[in-house]
Design a protein around this motif. Structure first.
Motif, short mmCIF file in Angstrom:
data_model
loop_
_atom_site.label_atom_id
_atom_site.label_comp_id
_atom_site.label_asym_id
_atom_site.label_seq_id
_atom_site.Cartn_x
_atom_site.Cartn_y
_atom_site.Cartn_z
N PRO A 9 28.11 59.79 79.05
CA PRO A 9 27.09 59.41 78.06
C PRO A 9 25.72 59.27 78.70
CG PRO A 9 29.05 58.01 77.91
CD PRO A 9 29.18 58.80 79.17
N VAL A 10 24.72 59.71 78.01
CA VAL A 10 23.34 59.61 78.50
C VAL A 10 22.71 58.35 77.93
CG1 VAL A 10 21.09 60.70 78.59
CG2 VAL A 10 23.15 62.12 78.62
N LYS A 11 22.43 57.39 78.77
CA LYS A 11 21.86 56.13 78.31
C LYS A 11 20.36 56.30 78.14
CE LYS A 11 21.31 52.63 81.05
NZ LYS A 11 21.52 51.50 81.95
N LYS A 12 19.90 56.20 76.90
CA LYS A 12 18.47 56.34 76.62
C LYS A 12 17.76 54.99 76.69
CE LYS A 12 18.54 60.36 73.53
NZ LYS A 12 18.15 60.83 72.18
N TYR A 13 18.49 53.95 76.42
CA TYR A 13 17.87 52.63 76.31
C TYR A 13 18.57 51.64 77.24
CZ TYR A 13 16.28 54.77 71.97
OH TYR A 13 15.74 55.62 71.04
N SER A 14 17.81 50.72 77.79
CA SER A 14 18.41 49.70 78.65
C SER A 14 18.57 48.37 77.92
CB SER A 14 17.57 49.50 79.91
OG SER A 14 16.25 49.13 79.58
N ARG A 15 17.76 48.15 76.85
CA ARG A 15 17.89 46.90 76.07
C ARG A 15 17.55 47.21 74.61
NH1 ARG A 15 14.61 41.84 78.17
NH2 ARG A 15 16.19 42.01 79.81
N VAL A 16 18.47 46.86 73.71
CA VAL A 16 18.27 47.17 72.29
C VAL A 16 18.59 45.98 71.41
CG1 VAL A 16 18.81 49.62 72.67
CG2 VAL A 16 20.63 48.05 71.95
N MET A 17 18.08 46.04 70.20
CA MET A 17 18.40 45.07 69.15
C MET A 17 19.29 45.75 68.12
SD MET A 17 18.21 42.24 67.34
CE MET A 17 16.96 41.22 68.14
N LEU A 18 20.43 45.16 67.81
CA LEU A 18 21.29 45.64 66.73
C LEU A 18 21.14 44.71 65.55
CD1 LEU A 18 23.51 47.47 65.54
CD2 LEU A 18 25.20 45.95 66.61
N LYS A 19 20.65 45.25 64.43
CA LYS A 19 20.49 44.46 63.21
C LYS A 19 21.50 44.94 62.18
CE LYS A 19 18.74 42.06 59.73
NZ LYS A 19 19.60 42.50 58.62
N ILE A 20 22.33 44.02 61.71
CA ILE A 20 23.29 44.37 60.67
C ILE A 20 23.21 43.32 59.56
CG2 ILE A 20 24.84 45.58 62.22
CD1 ILE A 20 26.65 43.19 62.25
N SER A 21 23.62 43.72 58.37
CA SER A 21 23.60 42.80 57.24
C SER A 21 24.84 41.92 57.28
CB SER A 21 23.58 43.58 55.92
OG SER A 21 24.79 44.29 55.75
N GLY A 22 24.76 40.79 56.61
CA GLY A 22 25.95 39.96 56.47
C GLY A 22 27.04 40.67 55.69
N GLU A 23 26.62 41.49 54.72
CA GLU A 23 27.59 42.23 53.91
C GLU A 23 28.45 43.16 54.75
OE1 GLU A 23 24.22 41.28 51.01
OE2 GLU A 23 24.43 41.79 53.13
N ALA A 24 27.93 43.59 55.90
CA ALA A 24 28.70 44.49 56.77
C ALA A 24 29.95 43.81 57.31
CB ALA A 24 27.83 44.95 57.94
N LEU A 25 29.97 42.47 57.32
CA LEU A 25 31.11 41.73 57.87
C LEU A 25 32.19 41.45 56.84
CD1 LEU A 25 29.34 39.05 60.11
CD2 LEU A 25 29.96 41.40 60.67
N MET A 26 31.93 41.74 55.57
CA MET A 26 32.91 41.35 54.54
C MET A 26 33.86 42.48 54.18
SD MET A 26 30.49 40.89 51.17
CE MET A 26 29.74 42.27 50.32
N GLY A 27 33.70 43.66 54.82
CA GLY A 27 34.63 44.76 54.55
C GLY A 27 34.64 45.12 53.08
N ASP A 28 35.85 45.28 52.53
CA ASP A 28 35.99 45.61 51.12
C ASP A 28 36.04 44.38 50.23
OD1 ASP A 28 36.04 48.34 51.69
OD2 ASP A 28 38.21 48.34 52.01
#
Length: 245
Positions: A9-28
């Motif tokens: 894998p080619v690493k483009k970034y050394s430090r990143v922010m991952l932003k996800i919604s709360g809804e992403a954690l509730m599945g179906d």
């Protein structure tokens, strides 16, 4: 070749922010946390951390309580927003638990002090955690009402000197209209900050987009539902939209 089988894998970034919604954690489910979904996202985070990338996270609270919705139903806005901030702390603790079960050292860092469950936000301490390869989950937004977790993610990304914000969504990028409702929706490979604002493309709220633009911080929008998607982008694969300049 998928991202899971890519040998180098080619690493483009050394430090990143991952932003996800709360809804992403509730599945179906229609509400709350779905432990297998939380575990799956934790695996995604671990796979990127294993590339040597330092990871910050901000998770929304909409699966538990959304301040704006509470305000719309008659609740006093400031109180509703603080309740939403507390919901983000609950989600952050759930993600911390899932990551640490995978052997990933994690710190939950809250903008609202609550020392018995997480650390207060101190920028230099948070940077030190990242340097030690700990995943930092920033909770409770900015600690102020009237600001979204999108804005909190952009603020913390700038403070932590992240090289990009990865916005995990239900779709594989930014479209000119809702692809779930319009078969002729077109996906952008790249789009400017100003175009996002002018066309109301819904990447993030206007404050977050403006803050990213003013600090030349790229926003990469990708599908969190695609297995290996987060790691794949860092390996130069996958489908996504870059919001920049």
């Amino acid at each position: 070749m998928t991202s899971e089988t890519a040998p180098h894998p080619v690493k483009k970034y050394s430090r990143v922010m991952l932003k996800i919604s709360g809804e992403a954690l509730m599945g179906d489910q229609g509400f709350g946390l779905h432990p297998p979904t939380v575990q799956r996202i934790a695996q995604e985070v671990k796979s990127v951390r294993d590339l040597g990338v330092e990871i910050c996270m901000v998770i929304g609270g909409g699966n538990i309580f959304r301040g704006l919705a509470g305000s719309a139903q008659g609740m006093e806005r400031t109180t509703a927003d603080y309740m939403g901030m507390l919901a983000t702390v609950m989600n952050a603790l759930a993600m911390q638990s899932a990551l640490e079960q995978l052997g990933v050292f994690t710190r939950v860092i809250s903008a609202i002090p609550m020392d018995q469950v997480c650390e207060p936000y101190i920028r230099r301490r948070a940077v030190r955690h990242l340097e030690k390869k700990r995943v930092c989950i920033f909770a409770a937004g900015t600690g102020n009402p009237y600001f979204t977790t999108d804005t909190a993610a952009t603020l913390r990304a700038n403070e932590m000197a992240c090289e990009a914000i990865f916005k995990g969504t239900k779709v594989d990028g930014v479209y000119d209209k809702d692809p779930k409702k319009h078969a002729d929706a077109k996906r952008y490979d790249k789009v400017s900050y100003d175009e996002c604002l002018a066309k109301h493309l819904g990447v993030m709220d206007a404050s977050a987009i403006a803050l990213a633009r003013d600090n030349d911080l790229p926003i990469i929008v990708f599908s969190l539902d695609e297995p290996g998607g987060f790691r794949g982008i860092l390996a130069g694969q996958g489908t996504y939209t870059t919001v920049q300049g």
